[in-house]
Design a protein around this motif. Structure first.
Motif, PDB file in Angstrom:
ATOM      1  N   LEU A 115      -2.342   1.049 -14.282  1.00  0.00           N
ATOM      2  CA  LEU A 115      -2.874   1.918 -14.954  1.00  0.00           C
ATOM      3  C   LEU A 115      -2.797   2.063 -16.598  1.00  0.00           C
ATOM      4  CD1 LEU A 115      -3.109   4.867 -12.578  1.00  0.00           C
ATOM      5  CD2 LEU A 115      -4.788   3.018 -12.833  1.00  0.00           C
ATOM      6  N   ILE A 116      -3.750   1.528 -17.316  1.00  0.00           N
ATOM      7  CA  ILE A 116      -3.324   1.660 -18.775  1.00  0.00           C
ATOM      8  C   ILE A 116      -4.298   2.770 -19.591  1.00  0.00           C
ATOM      9  CG2 ILE A 116      -2.346  -0.621 -19.044  1.00  0.00           C
ATOM     10  CD1 ILE A 116      -5.082  -1.627 -20.090  1.00  0.00           C
ATOM     11  N   GLY A 117      -4.138   2.984 -20.793  1.00  0.00           N
ATOM     12  CA  GLY A 117      -4.992   3.531 -21.507  1.00  0.00           C
ATOM     13  C   GLY A 117      -4.738   3.450 -23.095  1.00  0.00           C
ATOM     14  N   ASP A 118      -5.655   4.314 -23.803  1.00  0.00           N
ATOM     15  CA  ASP A 118      -5.300   4.097 -25.400  1.00  0.00           C
ATOM     16  C   ASP A 118      -3.908   4.691 -25.916  1.00  0.00           C
ATOM     17  OD1 ASP A 118      -5.768   6.713 -25.267  1.00  0.00           O
ATOM     18  OD2 ASP A 118      -7.560   6.850 -26.435  1.00  0.00           O
ATOM     19  N   ALA A 119      -3.872   4.628 -26.912  1.00  0.00           N
ATOM     20  CA  ALA A 119      -2.369   5.130 -27.584  1.00  0.00           C
ATOM     21  C   ALA A 119      -2.109   6.597 -27.429  1.00  0.00           C
ATOM     22  CB  ALA A 119      -2.505   4.978 -29.259  1.00  0.00           C
ATOM     23  N   SER A 120      -3.203   7.333 -27.298  1.00  0.00           N
ATOM     24  CA  SER A 120      -2.854   8.706 -27.189  1.00  0.00           C
ATOM     25  C   SER A 120      -2.675   9.231 -25.487  1.00  0.00           C
ATOM     26  CB  SER A 120      -4.249   9.742 -27.226  1.00  0.00           C
ATOM     27  OG  SER A 120      -4.199  10.775 -26.811  1.00  0.00           O
ATOM     28  N   LEU A 121      -3.329   8.202 -24.549  1.00  0.00           N
ATOM     29  CA  LEU A 121      -3.074   8.562 -23.270  1.00  0.00           C
ATOM     30  C   LEU A 121      -1.663   7.874 -22.892  1.00  0.00           C
ATOM     31  CD1 LEU A 121      -3.842   9.621 -20.335  1.00  0.00           C
ATOM     32  CD2 LEU A 121      -5.143   7.220 -20.305  1.00  0.00           C
ATOM     33  N   SER A 122      -1.425   6.796 -23.491  1.00  0.00           N
ATOM     34  CA  SER A 122      -0.044   6.089 -23.290  1.00  0.00           C
ATOM     35  C   SER A 122       1.106   7.023 -23.900  1.00  0.00           C
ATOM     36  CB  SER A 122      -0.045   4.736 -23.968  1.00  0.00           C
ATOM     37  OG  SER A 122      -1.203   3.960 -23.679  1.00  0.00           O
ATOM     38  N   GLY A 123       0.839   8.159 -24.345  1.00  0.00           N
ATOM     39  CA  GLY A 123       1.878   8.821 -25.067  1.00  0.00           C
ATOM     40  C   GLY A 123       2.204  10.141 -23.970  1.00  0.00           C
ATOM     41  N   ARG A 124       1.205  10.282 -23.108  1.00  0.00           N
ATOM     42  CA  ARG A 124       1.469  11.542 -22.449  1.00  0.00           C
ATOM     43  C   ARG A 124       2.399  11.555 -21.257  1.00  0.00           C
ATOM     44  NH1 ARG A 124      -5.162  12.591 -22.182  1.00  0.00           N
ATOM     45  NH2 ARG A 124      -5.540  11.875 -23.989  1.00  0.00           N
ATOM     46  N   PRO A 125       2.989  12.482 -20.893  1.00  0.00           N
ATOM     47  CA  PRO A 125       3.968  12.414 -19.851  1.00  0.00           C
ATOM     48  C   PRO A 125       3.263  12.485 -18.596  1.00  0.00           C
ATOM     49  CG  PRO A 125       3.713  14.799 -20.637  1.00  0.00           C
ATOM     50  CD  PRO A 125       3.280  13.972 -21.799  1.00  0.00           C
ATOM     51  N   MET A 126       3.871  11.567 -17.713  1.00  0.00           N
ATOM     52  CA  MET A 126       3.433  11.265 -16.315  1.00  0.00           C
ATOM     53  C   MET A 126       4.157  11.662 -15.058  1.00  0.00           C
ATOM     54  SD  MET A 126       0.107  10.382 -16.437  1.00  0.00           S
ATOM     55  CE  MET A 126      -0.739  10.317 -18.200  1.00  0.00           C
ATOM     56  N   ARG A 127       5.470  11.992 -15.406  1.00  0.00           N
ATOM     57  CA  ARG A 127       6.524  12.166 -14.615  1.00  0.00           C
ATOM     58  C   ARG A 127       6.332  13.423 -13.659  1.00  0.00           C
ATOM     59  NH1 ARG A 127      11.196  10.593 -18.387  1.00  0.00           N
ATOM     60  NH2 ARG A 127      11.463   8.644 -17.688  1.00  0.00           N
ATOM     61  N   ARG A 128       5.666  14.393 -14.153  1.00  0.00           N
ATOM     62  CA  ARG A 128       5.135  15.708 -13.322  1.00  0.00           C
ATOM     63  C   ARG A 128       4.221  15.158 -12.160  1.00  0.00           C
ATOM     64  NH1 ARG A 128       2.976  20.548 -16.740  1.00  0.00           N
ATOM     65  NH2 ARG A 128       1.487  18.879 -17.608  1.00  0.00           N
ATOM     66  N   VAL A 129       3.636  13.875 -12.306  1.00  0.00           N
ATOM     67  CA  VAL A 129       2.802  13.741 -11.388  1.00  0.00           C
ATOM     68  C   VAL A 129       3.482  12.294 -10.461  1.00  0.00           C
ATOM     69  CG1 VAL A 129       0.677  12.063 -10.493  1.00  0.00           C
ATOM     70  CG2 VAL A 129       0.582  13.677 -12.475  1.00  0.00           C
ATOM     71  N   THR A 130       4.112  11.589 -10.989  1.00  0.00           N
ATOM     72  CA  THR A 130       4.878  10.388 -10.456  1.00  0.00           C
ATOM     73  C   THR A 130       6.095  10.809  -9.558  1.00  0.00           C
ATOM     74  OG1 THR A 130       6.339   9.978 -12.530  1.00  0.00           O
ATOM     75  CG2 THR A 130       4.056   8.809 -12.174  1.00  0.00           C
TER      76      THR A 130
END
Length: 338
Positions: A115-130
């Motif tokens: 899963l990839i995204g733009d620069a903004s999405l790529s800077g958002r934290p995902m550990r709360r999900v992963t």
């Protein structure tokens, strides 16, 4: 050089105005329609960049979707095990909802995905999900900062967990429920405060048994999902601006048909009412598991209130426009607990 803006009163608001479809429900209609057996027909789908990114991702995984007219989809679901390995990374643009929910859904697949995204999405934290997905048996690689790209390994046996959300988040809850579709045993998620329950409602509409046990949501793995007809309600967050505009403009008489009035999102109605707003809910009914009504607003003089803290989570996205109502009200409006 200075620029001067002149703002004049616009007068009263009259008529009937249909809001665009709810984005949260639009995302889920594609995701769950794809996982259901048979055809799911969707009316009112939001043709916005985020929900279209979700649609493109599922088309890339082999889901056939007819698009006969704007706002209408015919999704040919392939069941829980019918998705196919995408030929390239799934680009979700700026859609955090897509990335977080797909993290859970793809954790149970037989194939690897990225899963990839733009620069903004790529800077958002995902550990709360992963992190909780890892507790369920998922293997998800991210950057050292816990951000996208997310590399999700397939063929990982998932198992249900009993998980207490550290923060109230409908996206994390939904990601775990989507992973729970593929998990052995029972997935139980406990919330510290109520959050949007669109995923639970749509799962139920498609035939899954989702149990609400106090502050917890309970789902048993691998429920059969059946395609159905879904109508996406008009978006209450979009309606908020017109609802407040009509409330503060004397002489207004405005109708907003088919608005979703999910009880986890009605703060934009429940807060202005004690301020003196005239907001009536007419033609109440249910569509696709979601409560819906026609909203009728008439202009009134508003007055300030102490906003009950219990209503704060129900209007967390609408406070900017609610502050406009507060600015136009007589007296002081106080917000606590936001």
């Amino acid at each position: 050089m200075s620029v001067t803006f002149e703002i004049s009163p616009g007068g009263a608001l009259h008529g009937t105005l249909r809001m665009p479809g709810d984005k949260s429900v639009s995302h889920r209609s594609v995701m769950l329609g794809a996982l259901a057996e048979g055809i799911t027909e969707v009316d009112g789908f939001l043709e916005g960049a985020d929900s279209l990114a979700t649609l493109a991702a599922f088309e890339a995984m082999g889901i056939a979707v007819e698009h006969p007219e704007p706002g209408r989809l015919v999704i040919h679901g392939r069941g829980l095990d019918g998705l196919q390995s995408p030929a390239s990374p799934l680009d979700l643009g700026n859609s955090g909802t897509s990335m977080r929910l797909l993290s859970g859904l793809l954790a149970g697949q037989r194939f690897d995905s990225t899963l990839i995204g733009d620069a903004s999405l790529s800077g958002r934290p995902m550990r709360r999900v992963t992190d909780p997905l890892t507790q369920m048996g998922a293997r998800i690689d991210s950057t050292a900062k816990g951000t996208a790209p997310l590399h999700i390994h397939g063929n990982q046996p998932l198992h249900g967990i009993d998980y207490a959300l550290p923060v109230a988040s409908a996206q994390i809850k939904s990601a775990l429920l989507l992973a729970g579709l593929y998990a052995s045993g029972t997935t139980r998620i406990t919330e510290p405060a109520p959050t949007r329950d669109h995923t639970e409602r749509m799962l139920t509409a498609l035939g899954a048994e989702v149990v609400r046990d106090g502050a917890s949501v309970v789902l048993n793995g691998r429920p059969p999902l059946r395609g159905t007809a879904l109508t996406v309600p008009a978006d209450i967050s979009s309606a908020a601006f017109f609802l407040v505009g009509a409330s503060i403009a004397p002489g207004s008489d405005l109708h907003l048909p088919g608005v979703g009035i999910n009880t986890t999102r009605t703060g934009i109605i429940d807060i202005p009412r004690p301020m003196g707003a005239s907001i009536e809910l007419e033609n109440r009914h249910t569509q696709g598991g979601e409560p819906v009504a026609d909203v009728h607003i008439q202009g009134q003089q508003l007055h300030g209130i102490d906003i009950p803290e219990a209503l704060v989570p129900l209007a967390i996205d609408e406070f900017p426009v609610l502050f406009v109502a507060a600015a136009c009200a007589e007296g002081i409006t106080t917000l606590r607990g936001a």
